[in-house]
Design a protein around this motif. Sequence first.
Motif, PDB file in Angstrom:
ATOM      1  N   LEU A  29       4.939  13.099  -1.016  1.00 14.07           N
ATOM      2  CA  LEU A  29       4.641  11.805  -1.638  1.00 14.07           C
ATOM      3  C   LEU A  29       3.203  11.378  -1.379  1.00 14.07           C
ATOM      4  O   LEU A  29       2.668  10.515  -2.055  1.00 14.07           O
ATOM      5  CB  LEU A  29       5.597  10.728  -1.107  1.00 14.07           C
ATOM      6  CG  LEU A  29       7.050  10.865  -1.554  1.00 14.07           C
ATOM      7  CD1 LEU A  29       7.908   9.796  -0.901  1.00 14.07           C
ATOM      8  CD2 LEU A  29       7.163  10.774  -3.074  1.00 14.07           C
ATOM      9  N   PHE A  30       2.607  12.024  -0.390  1.00 11.51           N
ATOM     10  CA  PHE A  30       1.283  11.591   0.044  1.00 11.51           C
ATOM     11  C   PHE A  30       0.246  11.693  -1.082  1.00 11.51           C
ATOM     12  O   PHE A  30      -0.434  10.720  -1.403  1.00 11.51           O
ATOM     13  CB  PHE A  30       0.850  12.416   1.256  1.00 11.51           C
ATOM     14  CG  PHE A  30      -0.497  12.055   1.777  1.00 11.51           C
ATOM     15  CD1 PHE A  30      -0.689  10.838   2.423  1.00 11.51           C
ATOM     16  CD2 PHE A  30      -1.575  12.918   1.617  1.00 11.51           C
ATOM     17  CE1 PHE A  30      -1.932  10.495   2.906  1.00 11.51           C
ATOM     18  CE2 PHE A  30      -2.832  12.577   2.096  1.00 11.51           C
ATOM     19  CZ  PHE A  30      -3.006  11.356   2.742  1.00 11.51           C
ATOM     20  N   PRO A  32       0.513  12.084  -4.506  1.00 11.42           N
ATOM     21  CA  PRO A  32       0.656  11.172  -5.658  1.00 11.42           C
ATOM     22  C   PRO A  32       0.280   9.728  -5.328  1.00 11.42           C
ATOM     23  O   PRO A  32      -0.366   9.048  -6.143  1.00 11.42           O
ATOM     24  CB  PRO A  32       2.135  11.252  -6.014  1.00 11.42           C
ATOM     25  CG  PRO A  32       2.701  12.403  -5.293  1.00 11.42           C
ATOM     26  CD  PRO A  32       1.745  12.851  -4.258  1.00 11.42           C
ATOM     27  N   ILE A  33       0.629   9.281  -4.129  1.00  9.11           N
ATOM     28  CA  ILE A  33       0.318   7.891  -3.784  1.00  9.11           C
ATOM     29  C   ILE A  33      -1.191   7.706  -3.646  1.00  9.11           C
ATOM     30  O   ILE A  33      -1.759   6.711  -4.081  1.00  9.11           O
ATOM     31  CB  ILE A  33       1.079   7.465  -2.501  1.00  9.11           C
ATOM     32  CG1 ILE A  33       2.575   7.354  -2.836  1.00  9.11           C
ATOM     33  CG2 ILE A  33       0.567   6.134  -1.965  1.00  9.11           C
ATOM     34  CD1 ILE A  33       3.459   7.036  -1.671  1.00  9.11           C
ATOM     35  N   LEU A  36      -2.576   7.372  -7.054  1.00 11.13           N
ATOM     36  CA  LEU A  36      -2.281   6.074  -7.666  1.00 11.13           C
ATOM     37  C   LEU A  36      -3.108   4.966  -7.033  1.00 11.13           C
ATOM     38  O   LEU A  36      -3.710   4.150  -7.729  1.00 11.13           O
ATOM     39  CB  LEU A  36      -0.788   5.750  -7.505  1.00 11.13           C
ATOM     40  CG  LEU A  36       0.137   6.532  -8.438  1.00 11.13           C
ATOM     41  CD1 LEU A  36       1.590   6.358  -8.032  1.00 11.13           C
ATOM     42  CD2 LEU A  36      -0.089   6.089  -9.882  1.00 11.13           C
ATOM     43  N   VAL A  37      -3.148   4.967  -5.705  1.00  8.33           N
ATOM     44  CA  VAL A  37      -3.802   3.850  -5.022  1.00  8.33           C
ATOM     45  C   VAL A  37      -5.321   3.955  -5.121  1.00  8.33           C
ATOM     46  O   VAL A  37      -5.994   3.014  -5.532  1.00  8.33           O
ATOM     47  CB  VAL A  37      -3.357   3.784  -3.544  1.00  8.33           C
ATOM     48  CG1 VAL A  37      -4.160   2.747  -2.787  1.00  8.33           C
ATOM     49  CG2 VAL A  37      -1.872   3.477  -3.473  1.00  8.33           C
ATOM     50  N   GLN A  55      -4.302   1.715 -13.753  1.00  6.66           N
ATOM     51  CA  GLN A  55      -3.362   2.148 -12.704  1.00  6.66           C
ATOM     52  C   GLN A  55      -1.939   2.261 -13.256  1.00  6.66           C
ATOM     53  O   GLN A  55      -1.218   3.212 -12.966  1.00  6.66           O
ATOM     54  CB  GLN A  55      -3.408   1.154 -11.550  1.00  6.66           C
ATOM     55  CG  GLN A  55      -2.775   1.697 -10.284  1.00  6.66           C
ATOM     56  CD  GLN A  55      -2.937   0.733  -9.125  1.00  6.66           C
ATOM     57  OE1 GLN A  55      -2.907  -0.484  -9.312  1.00  6.66           O
ATOM     58  NE2 GLN A  55      -3.111   1.258  -7.938  1.00  6.66           N
ATOM     59  N   PHE A  59       0.499   5.759 -13.886  1.00  6.42           N
ATOM     60  CA  PHE A  59       1.739   5.985 -13.135  1.00  6.42           C
ATOM     61  C   PHE A  59       2.660   7.065 -13.732  1.00  6.42           C
ATOM     62  O   PHE A  59       3.065   7.992 -13.012  1.00  6.42           O
ATOM     63  CB  PHE A  59       2.503   4.671 -12.937  1.00  6.42           C
ATOM     64  CG  PHE A  59       3.762   4.851 -12.152  1.00  6.42           C
ATOM     65  CD1 PHE A  59       3.720   4.972 -10.773  1.00  6.42           C
ATOM     66  CD2 PHE A  59       4.988   4.957 -12.788  1.00  6.42           C
ATOM     67  CE1 PHE A  59       4.871   5.185 -10.039  1.00  6.42           C
ATOM     68  CE2 PHE A  59       6.148   5.169 -12.057  1.00  6.42           C
ATOM     69  CZ  PHE A  59       6.082   5.280 -10.680  1.00  6.42           C
ATOM     70  N   SER A  66       3.676  14.985  -9.777  1.00  6.82           N
ATOM     71  CA  SER A  66       4.318  15.304  -8.503  1.00  6.82           C
ATOM     72  C   SER A  66       5.489  16.267  -8.727  1.00  6.82           C
ATOM     73  O   SER A  66       5.702  17.197  -7.951  1.00  6.82           O
ATOM     74  CB  SER A  66       4.746  14.018  -7.793  1.00  6.82           C
ATOM     75  OG  SER A  66       6.116  13.803  -7.924  1.00  6.82           O
ATOM     76  N   LEU A 119       9.527   8.345  -5.953  1.00  2.00           N
ATOM     77  CA  LEU A 119       8.263   7.921  -6.556  1.00  2.00           C
ATOM     78  C   LEU A 119       8.503   6.921  -7.698  1.00  2.00           C
ATOM     79  O   LEU A 119       7.781   5.934  -7.846  1.00  2.00           O
ATOM     80  CB  LEU A 119       7.521   9.152  -7.080  1.00  2.00           C
ATOM     81  CG  LEU A 119       6.011   9.023  -7.176  1.00  2.00           C
ATOM     82  CD1 LEU A 119       5.394   8.727  -5.825  1.00  2.00           C
ATOM     83  CD2 LEU A 119       5.413  10.313  -7.748  1.00  2.00           C
ATOM     84  N   LEU A 122       8.830   3.518  -6.615  1.00  4.90           N
ATOM     85  CA  LEU A 122       7.572   2.900  -6.185  1.00  4.90           C
ATOM     86  C   LEU A 122       6.803   2.290  -7.361  1.00  4.90           C
ATOM     87  O   LEU A 122       5.850   1.530  -7.163  1.00  4.90           O
ATOM     88  CB  LEU A 122       6.677   3.926  -5.474  1.00  4.90           C
ATOM     89  CG  LEU A 122       7.223   4.494  -4.157  1.00  4.90           C
ATOM     90  CD1 LEU A 122       6.221   5.437  -3.531  1.00  4.90           C
ATOM     91  CD2 LEU A 122       7.572   3.367  -3.194  1.00  4.90           C
ATOM     92  N   PHE A 126       3.419  -0.814  -9.058  1.00  2.00           N
ATOM     93  CA  PHE A 126       2.305  -0.470  -9.938  1.00  2.00           C
ATOM     94  C   PHE A 126       2.494  -1.051 -11.339  1.00  2.00           C
ATOM     95  O   PHE A 126       2.054  -0.475 -12.324  1.00  2.00           O
ATOM     96  CB  PHE A 126       2.123   1.051  -9.998  1.00  2.00           C
ATOM     97  CG  PHE A 126       1.786   1.662  -8.660  1.00  2.00           C
ATOM     98  CD1 PHE A 126       0.496   1.586  -8.150  1.00  2.00           C
ATOM     99  CD2 PHE A 126       2.768   2.285  -7.898  1.00  2.00           C
ATOM    100  CE1 PHE A 126       0.184   2.131  -6.925  1.00  2.00           C
ATOM    101  CE2 PHE A 126       2.463   2.842  -6.665  1.00  2.00           C
ATOM    102  CZ  PHE A 126       1.171   2.759  -6.171  1.00  2.00           C
TER     103      PHE A 126
END
Lengths: 248, 277
Positions: A29-30, A32-33, A36-37, A55, A59, A66, A119, A122, A126
């Motif tokens: 997950l690291f 993709p986040i 995004l961030v 953003q 998404f 991912s 994901l 999450l 977003f």
Amino acid sequence: MRELKGLLGLWYRELLVFWREKSRIVSSLFSPILWLVVFGGGMGTVSHVEGVNYQTFLFPGILCMSVLFSSIFFGLYIVWDKRIDFFKEVLVAPLSRVTIFTGKMLGGTTDSLIQGAILLSLGLFFGIHYSIFSVVAAMLILFLLSAALVSLGLMIGALIDSLEGFNLFVSFLIFPMFFFSGALFPLENLPGWLKFFTFIDPVTYAVDAMRGILLHLNRFPLGLDFLILGAFALFFISAGTWAFRKLK
Amino acid sequence: MANPVIEVKNLTKKFNGFTAVDSINFEVDEGCVFGLLGPNGAGKTTTISMLSTLLRPTSGTALINGHDVQKDPAAVRRSIGIVFQDPSSDDILTGRENLLLHCLLFDVPNAEIGPRIKWALELVDLTEWKDALLKKYSGGMRRRLELARGLLHKPRILFLDEPTLGLDPQARENIWVHIENLVKVEKVSIILTTHYMEEADRLCDRVAIIDHGKIIVSGTPTELKTGIPEPKRPPEVLKATLHDVFLYYTGKQLRESGDTAEGGFMQKVMNFTKKNR
Ligand SMILES: Nc1ncnc2c1ncn2[C@@H]1O[C@H](COP(=O)(O)OP(=O)(O)OP(=O)(O)O)[C@@H](O)[C@H]1O
Ligand SMILES: [Mg+2]
């Protein structure tokens, strides 16, 4: 019946392995986040695409990315399996190669779907709004995408014997698939010859459908996306089965 | 008795020109234990891999339970069980999970899965360890689990590739007794490879000594023991053992290839035994 039971056994094993290696979920997950961030957040301050914040636009693309990465890299397990003798135990079982392939494929697809679902949830942070329909449809798209790509990864893994070889081959494949899918930008303005690649990339249709489902920004009709993605999945499943038949 | 369940004819395996198994022939009757003995690299494991459909023979045929290993591998796989020479259990699963997985893969009837797993764990004395991950097992415990696993689906034909490698004497005795029972009571037929001559002597009805891919000699252990010159030793150990047979037939080749480290060591052993004859 015998084959079904074997299939369940293989699937069960893959799930146990996944469960015992839970930490993989965190690492998967690291990146993709981060996209995004940092990338999405940074670009979002200066740009809007098709009426939504960048953003938010990004998404659905990162969601598919991912699944793309985790699915294809699942093929690495088969390269690994071939080296340890546990795989011999599976190969002498009275099961068809199709069953052995399907068991692995379901295992990999489940892994990718669990990561995808986390994901997806999450998305709330977003700017995505969900309905029951959109969640179900999004999971269906992720399922077809990961079934296709896990099969592709397993096929490559069955044909290549070294871990390094697998990594090399896959990185030549995976980055073009990512960049040509339109995950990062709208595909309209690409020159014609580059556009050709976007059409033969299965991820394109997943990204398009996902954007349609979550943001109503699809280029093709949703039904067509499903159909083409389903066709890709069937094609790669057959190809993977063929590759497993050749495993002794 | 003449009811062979395994028939091997001119079976050959070449790896890029190197002949690992060279046109071997043998038969195994139902309910018999057939021992394949031979030095390291002789071709025992390669033979078993071909008989269990994991390796395609270069030429020759093998019938297992009447099924051709090349034409009908699926039927062969339904008839056999195998204990591999190298560790083949899954480290990331527990002992019980490994056994359960085997039951599912080899179609053990659902109602029997629980009882058979319990039985298998008791047989190899691993009940207490059933929920530990295999990573935490010692080498010998792993071996015991793999042995029990090979028996779970009650195959008619068993291939045991060095089954008691690395086991302590109690575990080995347990396994021997169990193998004897399997043969006597259930009429299972077995091909066994081993480097322990006392194991071969005790369990095997027939033995073949294989070296450089060829079967040099075969027969019952008694035939083989009376077929070589009597070793000259003090009277209480006068009788030839299978160990003497093994060295008698494979020793020559070792001396020819005396340039390898192993050959050099074996040569010393041979010279030593010769002096004492
Ligand atoms: N996949 C392979 N490719 C090339 N050569 C091989 C392969 N497998 C085995 N060999 C060679 O074939 C020969 C026979 O090997 P095999 O494993 O059958 O011996 P073995 O009798 O089982 O020996 P050991 O007692 O050490 O287990 C060896 O010389 C080995 O190097
Ligand atoms: Mg061997």
